[in-house]
Design an enzyme around this catalytic site. Sequence first.
Site, mmCIF file in Angstrom:
data_model
loop_
_atom_site.group_PDB
_atom_site.id
_atom_site.type_symbol
_atom_site.label_atom_id
_atom_site.label_comp_id
_atom_site.label_asym_id
_atom_site.label_seq_id
_atom_site.Cartn_x
_atom_site.Cartn_y
_atom_site.Cartn_z
ATOM 1 N N GLY A 45 21.838 -40.095 -18.674
ATOM 2 C CA GLY A 45 22.506 -40.080 -19.197
ATOM 3 C C GLY A 45 23.410 -41.224 -19.150
ATOM 4 O O GLY A 45 24.124 -41.770 -18.900
ATOM 5 N N HIS A 46 22.048 -42.790 -19.303
ATOM 6 C CA HIS A 46 22.782 -44.077 -19.152
ATOM 7 C C HIS A 46 21.975 -44.705 -20.291
ATOM 8 O O HIS A 46 21.022 -45.320 -19.893
ATOM 9 C CB HIS A 46 21.983 -44.203 -17.730
ATOM 10 C CG HIS A 46 23.064 -45.770 -17.462
ATOM 11 N ND1 HIS A 46 22.557 -46.922 -17.774
ATOM 12 C CD2 HIS A 46 23.888 -46.171 -16.679
ATOM 13 C CE1 HIS A 46 23.535 -47.424 -16.791
ATOM 14 N NE2 HIS A 46 24.407 -47.288 -16.094
ATOM 15 N N PHE A 47 22.528 -44.723 -21.298
ATOM 16 C CA PHE A 47 23.351 -43.822 -22.052
ATOM 17 C C PHE A 47 23.019 -43.406 -23.246
ATOM 18 O O PHE A 47 21.944 -44.479 -23.680
ATOM 19 C CB PHE A 47 24.561 -44.977 -22.437
ATOM 20 C CG PHE A 47 24.996 -45.762 -21.268
ATOM 21 C CD1 PHE A 47 26.250 -44.877 -20.070
ATOM 22 C CD2 PHE A 47 24.641 -46.833 -20.708
ATOM 23 C CE1 PHE A 47 26.786 -45.687 -19.862
ATOM 24 C CE2 PHE A 47 25.762 -47.532 -20.053
ATOM 25 C CZ PHE A 47 26.583 -46.873 -19.483
#
Length: 137
Positions: A45-47
């Site tokens: 999720g990052h990124f």
Amino acid sequence: MNIDYVKSILPHRYPFLLVDGVIEESEDRIVAFKNISISDPVFQGHFPEYPIYPGVLIVEGLAQTAGILLLKSVEGIPLFLGIDEARFKKEVRPGDRLIYEVRKLGEKLGTVQVEGVAKVDDKIVAKARLLLGVKKK
């Protein structure tokens, strides 16, 4: 000293154990490392399109490194009590080896202040002053 050494001292475990090994240590200084891998869960999720290791996890890695230093002389669970002067200077990306250098500045009333610097390829990527304590078992 490898991950087995780290796990013998810190209570943290995957996915929140952010120190892979210790390079050197003395009574008031320690140098440790974390190999940053694209398979680290945070990169989901990052990124996903441009993975950057989060600064907050770099600071946590510094705190865990400080915890190793503390737990050599005191038994218990290391507690991260505060942070001052945190600065993030460069991105940390998958494939990087993050080096944590932590130096004890002083002790007062059951707390320890340390200065931490995180580096990649001998360049500073982050630095902070941290306050830690130890919860007795």
